[in-house]
Write a protein that holds these residues in place. Structure first.
Motif, mmCIF file in Angstrom:
data_model
loop_
_atom_site.group_PDB
_atom_site.id
_atom_site.type_symbol
_atom_site.label_atom_id
_atom_site.label_comp_id
_atom_site.label_asym_id
_atom_site.label_seq_id
_atom_site.Cartn_x
_atom_site.Cartn_y
_atom_site.Cartn_z
ATOM 1 N N UNK A 143 -9.273 58.050 58.542
ATOM 2 C CA UNK A 143 -9.462 59.482 58.918
ATOM 3 C C UNK A 143 -8.971 60.553 57.937
ATOM 4 N N UNK A 144 -8.020 59.953 56.953
ATOM 5 C CA UNK A 144 -7.526 60.960 56.091
ATOM 6 C C UNK A 144 -7.974 60.794 54.759
ATOM 7 N N UNK A 145 -8.971 59.942 54.428
ATOM 8 C CA UNK A 145 -9.534 59.714 53.075
ATOM 9 C C UNK A 145 -10.049 60.669 52.514
ATOM 10 N N UNK A 146 -10.429 61.815 53.182
ATOM 11 C CA UNK A 146 -10.982 63.115 52.451
ATOM 12 C C UNK A 146 -9.796 64.060 52.009
ATOM 13 N N UNK A 147 -8.737 63.672 52.262
ATOM 14 C CA UNK A 147 -7.431 64.471 51.861
ATOM 15 C C UNK A 147 -6.941 63.661 50.482
ATOM 16 N N UNK A 148 -6.304 64.756 49.801
ATOM 17 C CA UNK A 148 -5.684 64.234 48.599
ATOM 18 C C UNK A 148 -4.479 63.111 48.873
ATOM 19 N N UNK A 149 -4.601 62.042 48.532
ATOM 20 C CA UNK A 149 -3.519 60.766 48.987
ATOM 21 C C UNK A 149 -2.104 61.393 48.635
ATOM 22 N N UNK A 150 -1.063 61.238 49.674
ATOM 23 C CA UNK A 150 0.196 61.634 49.159
ATOM 24 C C UNK A 150 0.473 63.155 49.925
ATOM 25 N N UNK A 151 -0.279 63.790 50.546
ATOM 26 C CA UNK A 151 -0.105 64.948 51.046
ATOM 27 C C UNK A 151 0.624 64.760 52.507
ATOM 28 N N UNK A 152 1.590 65.089 52.682
ATOM 29 C CA UNK A 152 2.072 64.977 54.112
ATOM 30 C C UNK A 152 1.697 65.821 55.068
ATOM 31 N N UNK A 153 1.090 65.175 56.223
ATOM 32 C CA UNK A 153 0.568 65.722 57.392
ATOM 33 C C UNK A 153 1.256 65.844 58.467
ATOM 34 N N UNK A 154 1.388 66.860 59.495
ATOM 35 C CA UNK A 154 2.286 66.967 60.537
ATOM 36 C C UNK A 154 1.153 66.179 61.463
ATOM 37 N N UNK A 155 1.636 65.113 62.159
ATOM 38 C CA UNK A 155 0.812 64.285 62.999
ATOM 39 C C UNK A 155 1.342 64.298 64.465
ATOM 40 N N UNK A 156 0.318 64.193 65.552
ATOM 41 C CA UNK A 156 0.896 63.975 66.785
ATOM 42 C C UNK A 156 0.228 62.803 67.203
ATOM 43 N N UNK A 157 0.757 61.749 67.808
ATOM 44 C CA UNK A 157 0.099 60.241 68.207
ATOM 45 C C UNK A 157 0.095 60.316 69.580
ATOM 46 N N UNK A 158 -0.829 60.416 70.236
ATOM 47 C CA UNK A 158 -0.730 60.324 71.729
ATOM 48 C C UNK A 158 -1.246 59.031 72.230
ATOM 49 N N UNK A 159 -0.057 58.397 72.782
ATOM 50 C CA UNK A 159 -0.439 56.968 73.368
ATOM 51 C C UNK A 159 -0.686 56.943 74.863
ATOM 52 N N UNK A 160 -1.848 56.363 75.135
ATOM 53 C CA UNK A 160 -2.228 56.138 76.430
ATOM 54 C C UNK A 160 -1.634 54.760 77.200
ATOM 55 N N UNK A 161 -1.941 54.866 78.545
ATOM 56 C CA UNK A 161 -1.078 53.753 79.260
ATOM 57 C C UNK A 161 -1.796 52.380 78.926
ATOM 58 N N UNK A 162 -2.951 52.310 78.262
ATOM 59 C CA UNK A 162 -3.674 51.081 78.020
ATOM 60 C C UNK A 162 -3.536 50.370 76.601
ATOM 61 N N UNK A 163 -2.497 51.224 76.111
ATOM 62 C CA UNK A 163 -2.005 51.187 74.491
ATOM 63 C C UNK A 163 -3.003 51.396 73.560
ATOM 64 N N UNK A 164 -3.880 52.483 73.875
ATOM 65 C CA UNK A 164 -4.904 53.027 72.859
ATOM 66 C C UNK A 164 -4.040 54.161 72.449
ATOM 67 N N UNK A 165 -4.470 54.986 71.487
ATOM 68 C CA UNK A 165 -3.879 56.137 71.013
ATOM 69 C C UNK A 165 -5.035 57.193 70.484
ATOM 70 N N UNK A 166 -4.503 58.329 70.314
ATOM 71 C CA UNK A 166 -5.247 59.171 69.497
ATOM 72 C C UNK A 166 -4.545 59.928 68.657
ATOM 73 N N UNK A 167 -5.001 60.281 67.389
ATOM 74 C CA UNK A 167 -4.313 60.705 66.360
ATOM 75 C C UNK A 167 -4.793 62.118 66.093
ATOM 76 N N UNK A 168 -3.808 63.052 66.085
ATOM 77 C CA UNK A 168 -4.222 64.570 65.899
ATOM 78 C C UNK A 168 -3.364 64.999 64.655
#
Length: 192
Positions: free
Chosen positions: A58-83
């Motif tokens: 998901x971040x390959x279009x961004x310059x490597x090494x740039x720190x990104x603030x992330x929120x990882x939403x974890x669902x009850x079925x152990x899947x996740x969404x990254x924002x």
């Protein structure tokens, strides 16, 4: 079941869902299964290798090494969404000023200079972020200028190479002196 009990149960479910949000900073394209990210995700039952692969894709279009603030939403079925959002204002400011660290004494020491053009460009990037659509550009620029002052960056109207060269040399000498003083203070505190 009464209405009050049902509402209490619904509130408990919502609270449990909110507890499954991880807020962190991850460098673009450099998510790795090791600490600190690996143990946090492992405790919640997420496949760490798959998460790292997804994040890096998901971040390959961004310059490597740039720190990104992330929120990882974890669902009850152990899947996740990254924002993730744009990098922090301080990251952009230090990159524009060519600095690696902020000042040791905010408000009393200037370690970099940027022009109003830099401020405007940073504000334009940050304004694209989620929830900032209603903030005026003037307000966003004031926020960027306030952040610049807090990390020791002076904002000037125009920036030319003739005055910037001697300033950078002076700042480098000043940083060496300040770091030596700071280390001496740390040693003195340890000895006490």
């Amino acid at each position: 079941m009464s209405k009050v009990a049902r509402r209490g149960k619904d509130t408990a479910k919502q609270a449990a869902q909110l507890g499954n949000v991880i807020k962190t900073y991850i460098k673009a394209g450099k998510a790795a299964p090791g600490p600190p990210l690996g143990p946090v995700l492992g405790q919640r039952g997420i496949a760490i290798g798959q998460f790292c692969k997804d994040f890096n894709d998901k971040t390959k279009h961004i310059k490597p090494g740039v720190p990104l603030p992330c929120k990882i939403f974890i669902n009850p079925d152990r899947s996740y969404d990254i924002k993730f959002t744009t990098p922090t204002v301080s990251y952009f400011l230090m990159r524009a000023a060519g600095m690696h660290k902020g000042t040791y004494y905010p408000g009393r020491q200037t370690m970099g200079k940027i022009s109003l053009k830099h401020v405007y460009e940073i504000a334009k990037i940050k304004k694209q972020g989620e929830g900032l659509e209603l903030v005026t550009m003037e307000t966003m620029c004031k926020l960027v200028i306030g952040s610049a002052r807090s990390i020791g960056i002076q904002v000037v109207r125009d920036l030319n190479a003739e005055e910037l060269g001697p300033f950078l040399e002076e700042v480098e000498e000043q940083r060496k002196v300040t770091e030596a003083e700071f280390e001496a203070e740390k040693l003195e505190m340890i000895r006490r």
